[in-house]
Structure formats: structure tokens, C-alpha cells
Design an enzyme around this catalytic site. Structure first.
Site, short mmCIF file in Angstrom:
data_model
loop_
_atom_site.label_atom_id
_atom_site.label_comp_id
_atom_site.label_asym_id
_atom_site.label_seq_id
_atom_site.Cartn_x
_atom_site.Cartn_y
_atom_site.Cartn_z
N ASP A 213 -2.78 -8.43 6.14
CA ASP A 213 -1.89 -7.98 5.06
C ASP A 213 -1.18 -9.14 4.37
O ASP A 213 -0.50 -8.94 3.38
CB ASP A 213 -0.87 -6.98 5.62
CG ASP A 213 -0.16 -6.18 4.53
OD1 ASP A 213 -0.78 -5.92 3.49
OD2 ASP A 213 1.02 -5.83 4.72
N SER A 234 2.40 -1.94 -0.52
CA SER A 234 1.10 -1.38 -0.13
C SER A 234 1.14 0.14 -0.11
O SER A 234 2.13 0.74 0.31
CB SER A 234 0.71 -1.87 1.26
OG SER A 234 0.70 -3.28 1.32
N GLN A 284 -7.43 -2.67 0.42
CA GLN A 284 -6.05 -2.20 0.27
C GLN A 284 -5.77 -1.86 -1.19
O GLN A 284 -6.27 -2.54 -2.10
CB GLN A 284 -5.07 -3.27 0.74
CG GLN A 284 -3.61 -2.84 0.71
CD GLN A 284 -2.67 -3.93 1.21
OE1 GLN A 284 -2.07 -4.64 0.39
NE2 GLN A 284 -2.55 -4.09 2.50
#
Length: 299
Positions: A213, A234, A284
Site C-alpha cells: 500500500d 483507498s 487498488q
């Protein structure tokens, strides 16, 4: 003599409260007043992994961030044993704060199976990590430039002060003094700080979930550097694990953003072992809101 990675000793260390109920009280995973998404993903995978046999290995996970995490209180992880089959098992995880879910995740595990059907992309050709500067060294180099504007100097100093438990070496660091659009692609060498060693592969997958991430969604901003970020968070995060790897060894993180629009950006990533084996694929989507006024000069 190696120091144990803080990702193992603290960040991803969960306390079992009851069967399939875990808690993490570790605090420093916040960024800009929010919990770091990679921390939640990694911890949720730790919880899911504790509800399967040692022989089962995670092959995929799919997550949604549904509420902003509160860095001031512990996170509870509630695991549901959705299905246990002969080859595949599914575990659902809910991360809870203040009595409400902040994050949901489904992880699928598989017993090892051989197959003649195999292929993969080719790893990009890049300089080895030994020839590149770390993110901290790059920031220090920028700060030595007397022409850096005070506001930007403060932002760089703030980034430098963050206690990040991973090593990052950008392959082509962006020119921070330019707001010219760039291709939405980034390459980093990444690894966990400290020693993890030979252990259950699920441990390395949990660490990779944390690492994945970092700077990921920012790839979608590279063609839009003339704007100031107002809000970026996110929405979802997916991972597929292909081959064994060591998260405390250097891996190449190849990130690209094929699309952005509607205040959202999509990014895809691949984690490569140094020997060219594709170990992990990630994807993502996140919310991206920007100021419609151009950035002031950083000089």
C-alpha cells in the site's frame, strides 16, 4: 545479530481475545491522522491466517475500506470461517472500531498443488538496489538544495521524520521541482526493515500486504502534478500471491495506473523477486480529490 523486523514484533502482532477474535493496540501506523491502509490489510491477513492450517497458503485477498480508521483506539479483527474445502478455504475478516466495521476482507487459502499450466510476464530491466539511493537519502539530498521553498522543505522534513518500517529505493525518482505531467508508472525496490527469516510463507505475505500500500495510489497522480491533493484515500485493495518470497529481501515493485476519472484512480502493481520470478500482483482503487488551482513553484 540481525534486529527482528518491527513489522513482526509490533505492527502485525495481534493478541488473541477469543477463538477467531483478535486485537491490535499498536498505534504508530497513522498517516495524516488516519490509520495506514497497509497496516489494516496486513493485520486482517494475520487474523485470517490464524484460522487455517499451517499447510494452507494464501493465494488471494480482496478488501474494502468502509470507514476511516481511528489511530487513537485499538482495532478488533473478527474472523468468519466461511468455507473449508479439500483444496481451498475462505476466511472473511471484519475490522471493527467504535462498534462499527471500518474494513472488510475475504482471503482465500490453498493447499499446494502442482500444474503444467504455468507462465508469467517478464520482469523489467532496472539497476540493482545497491546502485540506488534510499527514499531518505533522496530527501536529504533535496533538503540540501538552498532553493527549496520553505513550505516544501517542511513537507519533506515531515516525510523524513515518519518512522517507516520498510526500505524503499525509487528506480526513477520524480523531479520534485517540476510539475510537468509524467507517465503513470513507478518502480521501487522495497523490503521490510530488519530480519524475518525462513518462516511460514503466510508471515511474508502479511508483510507484503503492508508494503503493497506504500506509494501505490500516488502512481495515479503522476500525470496530474499541477494539482494539489485535497483528499486521497483507498477504497479497495486486492492481492494475488503466486510464488514464495522473502519480504525482508529486496523485491522490485512495479506500479502503473491505467485509468483515473470520476474522483477515482485505479492502480496495478507487481512485486518481483530479484531472480525475475513474479511473486505478487496487486490492484487498488482510491478516491482522489484535488485543488483545481495550479501548484505554486517549489523554488
Amino acid at each position: 545479530g540481525d534486529l527482528r523486523s518491527v513489522l513482526i514484533t509490533s505492527v502485525l502482532n495481534l493478541e488473541r481475545l477469543e477463538v477467531d477474535l483478535f486485537r491490535c493496540g499498536w498505534r504508530p501506523g497513522q498517516r495524516d491522522g488516519h490509520l495506514f491502509g497497509g497496516q489494516i490489510v496486513g493485520q486482517a491477513l494475520v487474523a485470517a491466517a490464524r484460522a487455517v492450517s499451517r499447510d494452507e497458503q494464501v493465494h488471494s485477498l480482496h478488501c474494502y475500506f468502509v470507514r476511516t480508521g481511528d489511530p487513537k483506539v485499538p482495532v478488533l479483527y473478527e474472523v468468519e470461517r466461511t468455507r473449508t474445502g479439500k483444496s481451498f478455504s475462505v476466511r472473511s475478516v471484519k475490522a471493527i472500531q467504535h462498534g462499527k466495521p471500518i474494513f472488510t476482507c475475504q482471503a482465500s487459502f490453498q493447499l499446494s498443488q502442482g500444474s503444467p499450466v504455468q507462465h508469467q510476464f517478464t520482469m523489467p530491466t532496472v539497476p540493482p538496489p545497491e546502485e540506488l539511493l534510499t527514499q531518505e537519502e533522496l530527501i536529504q539530498k533535496f533538503l540540501q538544495n538552498p532553493n527549496v521553498a520553505e513550505g516544501y522543505r517542511k513537507r519533506l522534513t515531515k516525510i523524513q521524520a515518519q518512522d517507516v518500517p520498510i526500505d524503499i529505493k525509487p528506480v526513477n525518482p520524480p523531479d520534485i521541482f517540476s510539475s510537468e505531467p509524467q507517465e503513470p508508472k513507478q518502480l521501487f525496490w522495497v523490503r521490510a526493515r530488519g530480519y524475518i527469516g525462513e518462516t511460514d510463507m503466510k508471515v511474508h505475505c502479511c508483510v507484503a500486504a503492508y508494503i503493497s500500500d506504500y506509494a501505490f495510489l500516488g502512481t495515479a497522480l503522476l500525470p496530474h502534478r499541477q494539482y494539489r491533493i485535497k483528499f486521497m484515500v483507498s477504497l479497495d485493495h486486492s492481492m494475488w500471491f503466486h510464488a514464495p518470497f522473502r519480504a525482508d529481501h529486496w523485491m522490485l515493485y512495479e506500479c502503473e495506473s491505467p485509468w483515473a476519472g470520476g474522483c477515482r484512480g485505479l492502480v496495478q502493481g507487481r512485486l518481483w523477486r530479484r531472480d525475475g520470478v513474479l511473486a505478487v500482483t496487486c490492484a487498488q482503487e482510491g478516491v482522489i480529490r484535488v485543488e483545481q488551482t495550479p501548484n505554486q513553484s517549489k523554488l
